[in-house]
Design an enzyme around this catalytic site. Structure first.
Site, PDB file in Angstrom:
ATOM      1  CD  GLU A 166      -2.592  -1.320   2.591  1.00 31.09           C
ATOM      2  OE1 GLU A 166      -2.691  -0.300   3.306  1.00 31.09           O
ATOM      3  OE2 GLU A 166      -3.062  -2.426   2.916  1.00 31.09           O
ATOM      4  CG  ASP A 405      -6.684  -7.895   6.301  1.00 32.95           C
ATOM      5  OD1 ASP A 405      -5.714  -7.541   5.610  1.00 32.95           O
ATOM      6  OD2 ASP A 405      -7.412  -7.095   6.918  1.00 32.95           O
ATOM      7  CD  GLU A 454      -6.040  -3.032   1.800  1.00 36.39           C
ATOM      8  OE1 GLU A 454      -6.367  -2.028   2.441  1.00 36.39           O
ATOM      9  OE2 GLU A 454      -5.618  -4.069   2.355  1.00 36.39           O
ATOM     10  CD  GLU A 460      -6.847   0.149   5.228  1.00 34.31           C
ATOM     11  OE1 GLU A 460      -7.746  -0.478   5.806  1.00 34.31           O
ATOM     12  OE2 GLU A 460      -5.757  -0.349   4.932  1.00 34.31           O
TER      13      GLU A 460
END
Length: 656
Positions: A166, A405, A454, A460
């Site tokens: 990310e 996750d 993701e 988020e």
């Protein structure tokens, strides 16, 4: 049958023995030329676009334990192939059909290794394969991309192979990146004349590809080596310590030839064409689910981002049955297909032990009565050892999907874990949304139940940081979205301009206008699209919510009207006979003209939302309007700073 090839033409040329050292292959439109030279230590290739040399003497090789490298091998035969076909994806993310049009050159070496180059009008890809079977290891793969100049790179800088991937895209010149600075994929190289997005597809039983700098005008591929020993950090159910790695990157044990992942250069002369590039799908493994008809795209009401902050109710909000019934009531009201139970519904460490504060069976039953299905969040390692039993139990309970996750790796074992989850979930008719994940790399075509993932720095992060800006939102579609769907989780109803933004973990907000958030539902691709904010906020903001709920998550047609990375996107997408049009702007106010010439003949009604006159100060300010339009209409659109514009265009019924 899905993924059906409608028309294919093959032109094959074989030579049983060849002494040539140089080969070439062009794109169907002749604008891209790949030259391949096998005379040196490694195979080398160059890529020219419109006769402009862009990549020169790039290196490609693979070291297998059972075979000499290409430096000691000779080409023994050459295959050429031409394909012009139409593919119908089961999940029509950008379009209902995809054109597959390429020239292929395959070089077969006497050590059993083959390298294939496919050249499309939209880019170049290559991969290795071997005809050897049995047990062997992949010691290394050489991926060195030499550019002809010191170009600008949008570089997703990483700290280590253990990562959620990310990242923000940081601008570097190639020579500014040293061999200690590694990045995950995809990334973008800007030559000023052309944009090249570098990524991979067909990633299976193999580690993911990363890159590092060379302090020169080149990027060098690197792979995480096999993990031999790892352990959870003390007191954690998710974060690992990698204790020991192997010397090789992969091991194989197969009774058939092995193909390795595609290395892809998606090429565009203008920024806009990157938004419709589909090479990562075309180069993925074909559909492996016999009957995928149970797979249902849609939207999902999400509990975690908004910290279950519901209000105006007569129960205490939290991880409770009443709270999730409230989510279901909200979803049912707006035709939202799913709700998700994120972290907190099971006792950490045991994915079958439901916490006492909820009655999961009652929640699922209530959702079924209301036409709303339930997706369950899980930690990857908690379900790994007993995967089939746990997913069978979820199916028996009536759940329709899982959100897996915190994998944070893409070594060979972890890549194989993704494929195993996809297969077992498909067996039990469960959707899969991977979080804490690497980028999409082809799994979604073989297993379309892997409906999104993701591997993106999404909304988020507003809960703890300030870097999710309008510019960031206008970078993701040109790079990360080229790889595949991204679960960015849009939909903030509390909106601020940057000067008014502040971090709030339990009551988060966006750093954009309201209409910018609404327009993300048209621009950002995710066949399972989250509504991140509180149902109470959505109910309070009925006009915005009613519009968002009508935006499809899969599309029959996509038209890019104007686009420039980090600056703006103006896009139209069609679902059936309806069109949705969106404009996204960066942190500067802007004006755009939108011509509706993509419409077919006839008269249309347009419902649209624009930034309010005071959105530059109060970012939640918007105006909803209606207008009659047709294919000759031209619209003048003003975007506030960090603003947006979005419309739904429906054909008027004929009067008799």
């Amino acid at each position: 049958m899905h993924n059906k090839v409608l028309s294919v033409i093959f032109l094959l040329a074989f030579s049983s023995l060849t002494v040539a050292k140089e080969y070439s292959v062009t794109s169907p439109d002749k604008k891209i030329l790949v030259n391949i030279d096998t005379s040196g230590k490694h195979l080398r290739y160059s890529i020219s676009i419109e006769k402009n040399l862009v990549i020169n003497n790039a290196q490609a090789d693979i070291s297998l334990s059972h075979a000499e490298s290409l430096s000691s091998a000779s080409v023994v035969s050459v295959d050429k192939k031409y394909v012009d076909s139409t593919i119908t994806p089961y999940i029509k993310q950008k379009t209902a059909t995809i054109t597959e049009h390429y020239h292929q050159l395959a070089l077969h070496f006497d050590n059993g290794t083959t390298i294939e180059y496919r050249v499309f009008d939209e880019g170049v890809a290559y991969r290795f394969s071997t005809n050897k079977s049995g047990k062997f290891s992949v010691e290394n793969e050489v991926v060195k991309v030499n550019f002809v100049d010191d170009h600008l790179v949008q570089y997703p800088l990483e700290k280590s192979f253990y990562s959620h991937n990310e990242r923000t895209y940081q601008p570097f010149k190639l020579k500014e990146i040293n061999n200690k600075q590694m990045a995950s994929l995809p990334l973008l190289v800007d030559t000023q004349q052309y944009k090249l997005v570098f990524t991979e597809s067909g990633l299976r039983n193999y580690p993911g590809l990363w890159v590092r700098g060379t302090s020169q005008t080149a990027l060098e591929g690197i792979h995480p080596k096999r993990v031999l020993s790892s352990a959870l950090k003390p007191g954690s159910d998710r974060n690992e310590v990698i204790n020991k790695r192997a010397n090789d990157i992969a091991t194989m044990n197969t009774d058939s030839p092995t193909t390795f992942p595609w290395r892809i250069f998606a090429i565009s002369k203008n920024d806009a064409d990157l938004l419709t590039n589909q090479l990562t799908y075309l180069l993925a493994d074909e559909l492996e689910i016999d009957d995928p008809s149970w797979i249902k795209p849609g939207k999902v009401a999400w509990d975690w981002w908004n910290a279950n902050n519901v209000y105006g109710v007569d129960f205490k909000a939290g991880i409770t049955t009443d709270t999730y019934k409230y989510y279901i009531d909200f979803a049912s009201k707006y035709g939202i297909e799913y709700i998700i139970l994120d972290e907190g519904w099971y006792e950490l460490g045991d994915a079958l032990k439901i916490v006492d504060s909820i009655d999961l069976q009652e929640i699922i039953k209530y959702g079924h009565e209301k036409g709303v299905d339930v997706i369950l969040w899980v930690i990857w390692e908690t379900i790994e050892e007993d995967l089939d039993h746990i997913l069978a139990t979820y199916q028996q309970w009536g759940a329709k999907g899982i959100k897996v996750d915190f994998m944070q790796r893409d070594d060979q074992h972890m890549v194989n874990y993704y494929w195993r989850v996809a297969e077992v979930a498909a067996k039990h008719q469960l959707l899969v949304n991977f979080h804490g994940s690497y980028k999409p790399a082809g799994l979604r075509r073989a297993y379309p139940n892997v409906i999104t993932r993701e591997g993106v720095r999404g909304l988020e992060h507003n809960k703890w940081a300030e870097y999710i800006t309008a510019e960031h939102n206008l970078t993701l579609p040109f790079i990360r979205m080229v790889a595949g769907p991204m679960d960015y989780t849009p939909g903030a109803m509390v909106n601020t301009q940057p000067e008014n933004f502040h971090v709030s973990f339990n009551r988060p907000m966006s750093k954009t206008t309201r209409v910018h958030q609404m327009a993300l539902y048209v621009v950002f691709e995710s066949p399972l699209q989250m509504l991140a904010d509180s149902p109470s906020n959505y109910l309070k903001e009925h006009e915005s919510t009613a519009f968002i709920s009508q935006v499809p998550t899969v599309w029959d047609e996509t038209v890019i009207l104007s686009a420039k990375i980090a600056d703006h996107i103006v896009m139209a997408r069609r679902s059936g006979e309806e069109w949705f049009v969106a404009a996204l702007g960066n942190s500067k106010a802007a004006n755009h003209t939108i011509d509706l010439d993509f419409l077919s003949e006839g008269e249309y009604q347009m419902e649209f939302f624009q930034d309010g006159v005071n959105a530059d100060k109060y970012a939640s300010d918007y105006k909803k309007k209606y207008q009659s339009v047709n294919q000759h209409s031209s619209l003048s659109v003003h975007l506030a700073p960090s603003g947006g514009w979005v419309a739904r265009i429906s054909k008027k019924e004929s009067k008799h």
